[in-house]
Design an enzyme around this catalytic site. Structure first.
Site, PDB file in Angstrom:
ATOM      1  N   SER A  65      -0.404   6.245   3.485  1.00  0.00           N
ATOM      2  CA  SER A  65       0.076   5.056   4.174  1.00  0.00           C
ATOM      3  C   SER A  65      -1.014   3.988   4.214  1.00  0.00           C
ATOM      4  O   SER A  65      -1.544   3.589   3.178  1.00  0.00           O
ATOM      5  CB  SER A  65       0.552   5.452   5.577  1.00  0.00           C
ATOM      6  OG  SER A  65       1.261   4.414   6.190  1.00  0.00           O
ATOM      7  N   HIS A  84       8.474   9.605   5.361  1.00  0.00           N
ATOM      8  CA  HIS A  84       7.148   8.993   5.263  1.00  0.00           C
ATOM      9  C   HIS A  84       6.019   9.901   5.728  1.00  0.00           C
ATOM     10  O   HIS A  84       4.868   9.679   5.335  1.00  0.00           O
ATOM     11  CB  HIS A  84       7.113   7.691   6.075  1.00  0.00           C
ATOM     12  CG  HIS A  84       5.790   6.989   6.024  1.00  0.00           C
ATOM     13  ND1 HIS A  84       5.243   6.497   4.851  1.00  0.00           N
ATOM     14  CD2 HIS A  84       4.885   6.704   6.997  1.00  0.00           C
ATOM     15  CE1 HIS A  84       4.070   5.942   5.105  1.00  0.00           C
ATOM     16  NE2 HIS A  84       3.830   6.060   6.395  1.00  0.00           N
ATOM     17  N   ASP A 141      11.159   6.390   1.052  1.00  0.00           N
ATOM     18  CA  ASP A 141      10.120   5.990   1.997  1.00  0.00           C
ATOM     19  C   ASP A 141      10.173   4.478   2.187  1.00  0.00           C
ATOM     20  O   ASP A 141      10.146   3.711   1.218  1.00  0.00           O
ATOM     21  CB  ASP A 141       8.752   6.421   1.467  1.00  0.00           C
ATOM     22  CG  ASP A 141       7.666   6.293   2.525  1.00  0.00           C
ATOM     23  OD1 ASP A 141       7.919   5.652   3.566  1.00  0.00           O
ATOM     24  OD2 ASP A 141       6.567   6.821   2.299  1.00  0.00           O
TER      25      ASP A 141
END
EC number: 3.1.1.32
Length: 649
Positions: free
Chosen positions: A385, A560, A446
């Site tokens: 991320s 995610h 995602d």
């Protein structure tokens, strides 16, 4: 959404709750819970020769084989089950908390903050678009490309997909496991890391702060009071309502799905949704103060740790994603600024955070280069991320600032990271780096990789330009209707159907695919159109408008979370190994039958010749193929053993 009115008061919600329209946020950066050409050979043989990702290896050598172990340095599944929901990155509550802080800073700065007139006074005469982005194809999508994107079919998209070999997938799974450890650094046991992963733990950001005797800025009681003012159910309701309202005005950009009807009371909650507006429209002194906080060692946006592979001379740097208030401030400060005084634009908040992490990691980089020598020392940056975006920027900053030679920098591997540059591929070309220097792995649904690279509705683009002058001459927003364009190589990970529904553009079943094309102008345009198609299906607004996306078991968290990437990669590896074994057994059976037929015919001719000549007495069994003898003996033994076992039953 017909008949929706925007009220200036909120029904049933305390006025102390400052919130933000999550439609502009797209859940940025949180951890919330080449085809084979040897057709004649079996896949278990051809995959050992064809290496579409051979550039991942060090000096042309392959890394040590082996699948990822389940009993590694930390039991990830146990950590996921025991982690509190407040600790695993409740992204909606983080956004609300950031909004309240920014709103307070704007009030203390003595201004209402950033209308269009105020911004025009602060911003000097904007640079021309050609100054920051020259005439090039890296940040421009013409009308032909838009038509090509609309006409692209699933078949054409699948033609650009290449399955990743199992051994490369095993390396990605190992990196995803280590990236997962970045969320539980205090629980890392160096002896287990060395035993199971053959990696020696070096240091971490936590140890750095302890060695420097810097006390962590831990205002636990104050944070608890703030959290008491925010009801999670109301927060998710606000986010869904805000996204649904913008979704209803943006149906033209959504390739799939349909809008949902909301009642007037729910839509009125949008009146208090100003967290993102507070960040975008804040005055420059407020933004600079936040940028200075992001660069400080006292409150780092993300934790990280370092480990060494002594066998290959590689030092690994792993950075976690959004797991703190500082990281969410970095996410929301997404206005474009020049990167390292170059004609490339970058996400400001993440860039400011990368400057601080760069200074923290630089001593560890120099120590490794000095101990191994520049020709034998290698650096691998990876993260999940927000951590993946930080890894990329730190990697490029080391090269641009002349701290590390390009030969020592291995490709950056990110998991679920957003695109943060406008003209990133052009920057790689200028630095003499291939596109494969960045390998971005994205889960099929995602939302985070899509956050800044999806098509922004005209209403959203006009609002951003009105609130902040930096967006008015933003090439990617003006030419492509995106905030930041994709760069590097895109790898798409699709988990099993039991975990998440399949993507309509991908083949059925789980798999890890590389989206690539030949290095020609026409195919490069097709590749850019294919990436745009993928990042807009499903569109982030469509994901946010679905109430099932929120919560600890929602789609956003499930698609995610770093542990989801690890589980999906392990499932792909098990599936591929099982399929390869089945194909190998089938190929051996065919080879055995063919060998018997040809060898048996020769044996029969030889027997006939000897019998006719009467020259010697021979046992026919010696003329039979050795494989047939072994299989016959095995079948006899197996038959008698089965009879023996059945006798005792």
């Amino acid at each position: 959404m017909e008949g929706v009115f925007l009220k200036m008061s909120v029904v049933g919600v305390s006025p102390m709750i400052p919130v933000g329209p999550s439609s502009f946020i797209c859940a940025i950066g949180g951890s919330v819970e080449e085809k084979s050409t040897a057709a004649s050979l079996p896949r278990w043989v051809s995959l050992r020769r064809l290496r579409p990702l051979e550039f991942l290896r060090i000096g042309g050598k392959r890394e040590e084989k082996g699948t990822v172990r389940d009993d590694d340095a930390v039991l990830l599944e146990r950590r996921d089950r025991n982690r509190n929901e407040n600790d695993n990155g409740n992204w909606v509550l983080k956004i609300l908390e950031v909004g309240s802080i920014w709103k307070g800073k704007r009030q203390r700065s003595g201004g209402g903050g950033g209308g269009e007139e105020d911004e025009e006074e602060e911003v000097a005469e904007p640079k021309k678009k050609e100054d920051l982005c020259e005439e090039c194809d890296f940040c421009r999508i013409d009308d032909d490309d838009e038509d090509e994107e609309k006409e692209k079919t699933v078949f054409e998209f699948s033609e650009m997909l290449s399955k990743i070999p199992v051994e490369d997938a095993q390396m990605f799974a190992k990196l995803s496991f280590l990236g997962n450890l970045a969320y539980s650094i205090p629980k890392i046991k160096p002896e287990n890391l060395l035993k199971y992963q053959k990696l020696r733990f070096v240091t971490s950001s936590i140890e750095k702060r302890m060695s420097l005797k810097v006390e962590e800025n831990n205002n636990g009681e104050e944070d608890e009071e703030k959290k008491k003012l925010i009801n999670p159910a109301v927060a998710y309701r606000i986010a869904a309502s805000a996204a649904s309202r913008l979704f209803s005005h943006s149906k033209s950009v959504l390739p799939f799905g349909s809008s949902k009807r909301q009642d007037n009371e729910e839509a009125s909650l949008l009146a208090t949704a100003d967290s993102v507006t507070a960040v975008v429209a804040a005055k420059e002194e407020v933004k600079q103060a936040v940028a200075d906080d992001l660069k400080s060692n006292r409150s780092p946006p993300c934790e990280w740790f370092v480990c060494d592979d002594d066998k290959s001379g590689t030092r690994f740097f792993f950075i976690q994603g959004s797991d703190s208030l500082a990281s969410w401030q970095a996410n929301l400060l997404f206005e474009p600024v020049p990167f390292e005084d170059l004609d490339v634009l970058v996400h400001r908040g993440i860039y400011e955070a990368a400057k601080g992490i760069y200074e923290q990691m630089l001593p560890e980089v120099h120590a490794h280069l000095n101990s191994r020598g520049k020709n034998r020392a290698f650096l691998r940056f990876s993260g999940h991320s927000l951590g993946g975006s930080l890894s990329l920027l730190v990697n490029l900053m080391l090269l641009i600032r002349g701290q590390v030679p390009a030969s020592s920098l291995l490709p950056v591997i990110t998991f679920g990271s957003p695109c943060i540059m406008c003209g990133g591929d052009r920057l790689l070309q200028k630095l003499g780096l291939p596109k494969s220097h960045l390998l971005g792995i994205s889960m099929h649904r995602d939302i985070v990789p899509r956050a800044f690279s999806c098509n922004y509705p005209n209403r959203a683009a006009k609002l951003l330009k009105a609130l902040n002058g930096n967006f008015r001459n933003h090439p990617c927003l003006n030419n492509q209707n995106v905030l930041y364009s994709p760069m590097g190589k895109l790898l798409i990970l699709q988990p099993s159907e039991r975990f998440s529904p399949p993507h309509p553009l991908l083949p059925p079943g789980s798999g890890l695919y590389l989206l690539a094309s030949k290095n020609t102008d026409e195919t490069e345009k097709s590749l850019r159109a294919a990436k745009i198609l993928f990042f807009n299906s499903p569109h982030p607004l469509e994901i946010l408008s679905d109430r099932r996306s929120y919560g600890s078991e929602g789609k956003i968290k499930r698609n995610h979370d770093m542990s989801s990437y690890l589980k999906a990669l392990r499932h792909v590896i098990r599936k591929e190994l099982k399929q390869m074994k089945a194909e190998r057994d089938q190929w051996l059976r065919k080879f055995f039958i063919i060998n018997i037929l040809f060898s048996g015919r020769d044996s029969l001719k030889l027997i006939t010749r000897f019998v006719a000549s009467r020259s010697s007495q021979l046992v026919i069994i010696f003329f039979l193929p050795i494989r047939l003898l072994i299989m016959s003996v095995y079948s006899v033994v197996f038959h008698h053993s089965q009879a023996h076992f059945s006798f005792f039953k």
